[in-house]
Design an enzyme around this catalytic site. Structure first.
Site, PDB file in Angstrom:
ATOM      1  N   ASN A 198     -10.394  -5.847  -1.526  1.00 45.87           N
ATOM      2  CA  ASN A 198     -11.164  -4.766  -2.144  1.00 45.87           C
ATOM      3  C   ASN A 198     -10.315  -3.496  -2.177  1.00 45.87           C
ATOM      4  O   ASN A 198      -9.310  -3.390  -1.465  1.00 45.87           O
ATOM      5  CB  ASN A 198     -12.454  -4.550  -1.348  1.00 45.87           C
ATOM      6  N   ASN A 200     -10.368  -0.700  -0.871  1.00 47.25           N
ATOM      7  CA  ASN A 200     -10.127   0.101   0.337  1.00 47.25           C
ATOM      8  C   ASN A 200      -9.427  -0.681   1.454  1.00 47.25           C
ATOM      9  O   ASN A 200      -9.236  -0.162   2.540  1.00 47.25           O
ATOM     10  CB  ASN A 200     -11.447   0.673   0.869  1.00 47.25           C
ATOM     11  N   LYS A 201      -9.046  -1.928   1.177  1.00 49.78           N
ATOM     12  CA  LYS A 201      -8.464  -2.763   2.236  1.00 49.78           C
ATOM     13  C   LYS A 201      -6.960  -2.505   2.404  1.00 49.78           C
ATOM     14  O   LYS A 201      -6.376  -1.662   1.735  1.00 49.78           O
ATOM     15  CB  LYS A 201      -8.720  -4.237   1.926  1.00 49.78           C
ATOM     16  N   ILE A 202      -6.332  -3.252   3.305  1.00 50.02           N
ATOM     17  CA  ILE A 202      -4.917  -3.067   3.619  1.00 50.02           C
ATOM     18  C   ILE A 202      -4.061  -3.196   2.361  1.00 50.02           C
ATOM     19  O   ILE A 202      -3.170  -2.395   2.101  1.00 50.02           O
ATOM     20  CB  ILE A 202      -4.466  -4.078   4.686  1.00 50.02           C
ATOM     21  N   ILE A 203      -4.298  -4.236   1.562  1.00 49.73           N
ATOM     22  CA  ILE A 203      -3.750  -4.318   0.213  1.00 49.73           C
ATOM     23  C   ILE A 203      -4.906  -4.610  -0.735  1.00 49.73           C
ATOM     24  O   ILE A 203      -5.967  -5.072  -0.301  1.00 49.73           O
ATOM     25  CB  ILE A 203      -2.648  -5.390   0.054  1.00 49.73           C
TER      26      ILE A 203
END
Length: 386
Positions: A198, A200-203
């Site tokens: 998503n 907002n995630k790490i990638i």
């Protein structure tokens, strides 16, 4: 008006456009193609590690999907979860961990967290298993632990309990890409594991996820269900209910480019966490959530979280959130536990009060890799000025 400081924005590394353009140039704008294949391979190579770990994880395969939720859903399908079954799920999590259980007509059984990692309490897990067996005469069909905010759960203990009762684990690693437990990547411990990309995630892939499977055979089965369960025939033949869950080659191009900055993103999140720890040291009543000591846990610190003791601090979590908002800074309360959500009010729950208390006093602080040290200092100043 001061510049907005966001909780966790995506950061492009530079090669994403290259792979997207390649997809357009070659007309691979469908839910398969070179970017999908390359992204899956890059994820697999990252997860399985080297040396002994690589040997242990060698059979694992990754299937890129439209969302982390889709990955959890397919994991449950492949584990045979269906109407009338029960699935144990961590209560302290996002609703996507629990919703796929309901998709299958099964019942979630929620288990509370322990204090050290905020993740599934192994003691309560076993209590829930025993009680469900006594009440229903059946064991739960699966267990879904979550690595909350990137913090690995107590995997040795959770897996030991699961193994004793022969209940498969579907690991929710949506927030934990890059996190490690005892040197092994989160997402490689369960029979299946779900990842999320998503925004907002790490990638990110703008929206997307992946299912980590134990074998090539199981990955092919996941792909079968993810592409409408079409049977091998010259016409469209369907003998199972399928889903439109495959990741597009365009989105996979973003993910393929993101893999080049994955390690950088994880390193920066850890730097941001360390800076919060340093700057908030000595602030009465405010505690930064940190991984347990001893070296077993290596969190990616996807989001840095704090707890606020109102009596000691003289202000509440909500006072902090509103003060940050007044300075144009985004923050967010910790996840509201699933057993407190109206949609799951009838679901069984085995608790000790941990997640309810954390929900009342906890806050996620801005942690995205694009944030500068000055941004973090501004966040901390607002807290210190309360």
């Amino acid at each position: 008006m001061k510049n907005r400081i966001w909780l966790s924005l995506a950061h492009m590394g530079g090669r994403e456009q290259e792979f997207i353009q390649e997809a357009f140039d070659t007309n691979w704008v469908v839910p398969l193609g070179p970017n999908v294949n390359a992204f899956e391979k890059a994820l697999r190579d990252f997860l399985i590690g080297n040396g002994k770990l690589k040997v242990e994880n060698e059979g694992k395969q990754v299937v890129a999907l439209s969302a982390g939720t889709a990955a959890l859903h397919l994991g449950l399908i492949l584990l045979g979860v269906g109407e009338g079954d029960e699935v144990i799920c961590q209560s302290f999590t996002f609703s996507a961990s629990a919703n796929p259980i309901a998709y299958q007509g099964a019942t979630p059984v929620f288990v509370d967290s322990e204090e050290d990692t905020w993740n599934m309490d192994p003691v309560l897990l076993e209590e829930a298993i025993k009680d469900r067996l006594e009440k229903t005469g059946r064991l739960p069909k699966a267990i879904i632990p979550v690595h909350l905010y990137g913090m690995p759960g107590k995997l040795d203990e959770i897996l030991e309990v699961a193994g004793r009762y022969n209940i498969p684990v579907l690991e929710d690693s949506a927030e934990a890409l890059g996190s490690e437990y005892k040197g092994r990547k989160c997402g490689t411990f369960g029979v299946y594991a779900a990842l999320s990309f998503n925004g907002n995630k790490i990638i990110t892939t703008s929206g997307g996820g992946a299912l980590v499977c134990p074998s090539e055979e199981r990955a092919k089965r996941a792909l079968f269900y993810a592409t409408q369960a079409r049977e091998q025939a010259p016409h469209y033949q369907h003998e199972k209910i399928g889903y439109n869950y495959r990741m597009s080659n365009i989105c996979a191009g973003i993910g393929r480019g993101q893999m080049f900055v994955l390690e950088e993103h994880v390193a920066r999140r850890r730097e941001i966490h360390d800076l919060y720890v340093k700057l908030l040291d000595g602030v009465k009543g405010v505690k930064v959530m940190c991984q347990p000591e001893g070296g077993d846990f290596n969190s990616n610190y996807w989001l840095t979280c704090i707890t606020v003791d109102p009596e000691e601090a003289g202000f509440t979590r909500e006072d902090v959130r509103l003060a940050l908002d007044g300075d144009n800074i985004e923050s967010r309360p910790l996840w509201k536990p699933m057993h407190l959500q109206p949609v799951f009010k009838e679901a069984p729950f085995y608790g000790n009060g941990t997640s309810e208390r954390l929900f009342e006093i906890g806050l996620c602080l801005p942690s995205g890799p694009m944030l500068t040290d000055q941004d973090i200092e501004r966040v901390v100043k607002v807290i210190c000025d309360l």
